[in-house]
Structures are given as C-alpha cells and as structure tokens.
Design a protein around this motif. Structure first.
Motif, PDB file in Angstrom:
ATOM      1  N   PHE A 147       0.804  -1.220   0.000  1.00  0.00           N
ATOM      2  CA  PHE A 147       0.000   0.000   0.000  1.00  0.00           C
ATOM      3  C   PHE A 147       0.841   1.277   0.000  1.00  0.00           C
ATOM      4  N   GLY A 148       2.149   1.165   0.335  1.00  0.00           N
ATOM      5  CA  GLY A 148       2.996   2.346   0.295  1.00  0.00           C
ATOM      6  C   GLY A 148       3.081   2.958  -1.092  1.00  0.00           C
ATOM      7  N   LEU A 195       1.044   2.526  -3.586  1.00  0.00           N
ATOM      8  CA  LEU A 195      -0.290   2.967  -4.000  1.00  0.00           C
ATOM      9  C   LEU A 195      -0.656   4.300  -3.352  1.00  0.00           C
ATOM     10  N   THR A 196      -0.292   4.444  -2.076  1.00  0.00           N
ATOM     11  CA  THR A 196      -0.553   5.716  -1.394  1.00  0.00           C
ATOM     12  C   THR A 196       0.225   6.853  -2.044  1.00  0.00           C
ATOM     13  N   ASN A 197       1.478   6.595  -2.380  1.00  0.00           N
ATOM     14  CA  ASN A 197       2.293   7.605  -3.065  1.00  0.00           C
ATOM     15  C   ASN A 197       1.693   7.958  -4.416  1.00  0.00           C
ATOM     16  N   LEU A 219      -1.516   7.787  -5.243  1.00  0.00           N
ATOM     17  CA  LEU A 219      -2.716   8.586  -5.007  1.00  0.00           C
ATOM     18  C   LEU A 219      -2.368  10.026  -4.649  1.00  0.00           C
ATOM     19  N   LEU A 220      -1.319  10.208  -3.849  1.00  0.00           N
ATOM     20  CA  LEU A 220      -0.906  11.555  -3.467  1.00  0.00           C
ATOM     21  C   LEU A 220      -0.431  12.351  -4.683  1.00  0.00           C
TER      22      LEU A 220
END
Length: 271
Positions: A25-26, A28-30, A32-33
C-alpha cells in the motif's frame, strides 16, 4: 509471565504484516498523493497543495488520455478475440485428443515468455517493417497475441480437462453430434475458465508497453506509452493519473477471475 511470552510471539508476525502492508500500500498511497498533488517537492513529505487541475489536463483534447484509453481497449479487445479464437480449438485438442508430444507443445507456448522482450521485439519490428505492419493496429495486436496465447491456451486446456467426459458421452448417446455436444455441453461448462482466460489476456494486452513501443510508436498511442512519456518527462502527476486509470480495470477484472476461475480448473493447468 506466560501471558507476556504469548503476546511477544505476535511481535515478529505483526512486524512482518506491517512490512508487507507497507510494500503493497505504500506505493499505491504515493501514487494517489501524486495524482492529486498540485505542488510537491523535496524536502516536504506531503504535497504542499492539492487539486484536480492535472486531471482536467489529462482528459482534455490535448492530453490524449481519452484517445489512448480507447486505443488500448480496442487493441486489448482484438487481442482477446484472436487469442481466444485460437485457444478454444487448441485447448480442446490438447485436453481431449491423444496428441503426441502434448507436453512439448505446451512448453513451446511458453517460449515467448522465456526470452528477454527487448531483443525479440526489435527483431519483430524489423520483420513487420518489411510487411508494412509497423505503426498499425494489426501489427500491435499480433505482437500482443504472442503473449496472450500463453494464458489463453494453458487456461483453456485446463478448463476443458476439468470437464467430466461422461457428460459429453451422455449427450452423444442421446443422438447429439460431436459439434452440438461441444456447443451445448462442453463450451458452456468451460465458459468460466475461458472467461478468466480472456480477462488475463485483456489485462496483459492493456499493460503491454515494450511491444507496443517498438511496433506501434509513434502512430499508435496507448495508455502505457502515455505513462512512459509522462514519467520520463518528469510529469509525475500525469503519470500517476494514467497509472490509476490502468489500475482500475486490473482490479475489477481480477475480482472477476477470482469469482470464475475455480480450484478444479487451476489443478488442471499444465496437466
């Protein structure tokens, strides 16, 4: 003390799960940001400004995302039609007929995956240039089919192998012809496996970059090519938005695969 020791045993597991979650998820979070970041630069850990102006730019006529998306879907759909059209008779023959060197035939289908893609596609591009296939949809589809057939034939063979032969024999004993038995009995039962095979081929084609680049560029523009152009030019917002567009059908179709690709079909792969 015993309770404390039992609790301590969960620490390595918790750390392992935490690292696994971060690895998944790291990024993916990056992603999205970056997709909603208006301003973000070192040394700031988070974006300084959020917004959706880059989304507007991507889907504007000059952004070329809509055209690239439609082209990607067109190529992937044609790849599925051609791959499944070849995989159904091939998979049925490999599953039902006593073919000599059956295992070798299945192994040969893996050859396109065994070699590095770059030298293979360079030579394919040279050959296609002689036939006028460079920069055409047909040329790109043919390249995608070379990889799609691996999934299509192997899964189709497994799907047909999982069907009980007694069902086909019962239909034949009732007077049905071989073609009608295949159409009304075999094909409907194998349909979930074939659907999963089609999804695999579609996703493989949708994400294919190297073959599309060497055979199709610059006349054929797909989402992976747009993603590469944006990322190599430092346009991380546009690259992230394009990656998210590619991620949506991948997640949706993987849910379809999980629903329709049964364990009994998977057990027949390669057999």
């Amino acid at each position: 003390m015993k309770t404390l020791m039992i609790d301590l045993k969960w620490i390595p597991r918790a750390l392992g799960l935490g690292l696994l979650a971060f690895a998944i998820f790291g990024p993916l979070t990056n992603l999205l940001l970056w997709a909603i970041a208006e301003k973000w630069y070192f040394p700031h850990a988070l974006p300084l400004q959020y917004g959706f102006s880059y989304w507007v730019n991507v889907f504007s006529p000059r952004g070329n995302a809509t055209g690239s998306l439609l082209m990607s879907i067109l190529i992937a759909s044609l790849t599925v039609v051609l791959s499944i059209g070849l995989a159904i008779p091939a998979g049925y023959a490999l599953a039902r007929l006593k073919l000599p060197l059956r295992g070798l035939i299945l192994l040969i289908l893996l050859i396109p995956q065994a070699f590095p893609n770059l030298p293979v596609y360079v030579n394919i591009a040279r050959i296609f240039y002689q036939f006028g296939l460079n920069g055409t949809v047909i040329g790109v589809v043919l390249v995608h089919v070379t990889h799609g057939l691996v999934y299509a034939v192997w899964i189709a063979t497994a799907a047909f192998s999982a069907i009980d032969r007694e069902l086909e024999e019962a239909a034949r004993s009732m007077g049905a012809s071989a073609m009608r038995t295949f159409r009304d009995v075999t094909l409907p039962i194998a349909a979930p496996g074939l659907l999963a095979s089609a999804v695999f081929v579609f996703l493989e084609s949708l994400d294919e970059f190297t073959g599309t680049y060497f055979v199709g560029a610059p006349d054929i523009s797909t989402l992976p090519l747009l993603l590469y152009t944006a990322s190599s030019g430092g346009n991380y917002q546009i690259a992230s938005i394009t990656a998210l567009i590619l991620l949506i059908p991948s997640i949706a179709f993987m849910l379809v695969i999980e629903r329709f690709l049964r364990a009994d079909v998977l057990s027949k792969v390669g057999r």
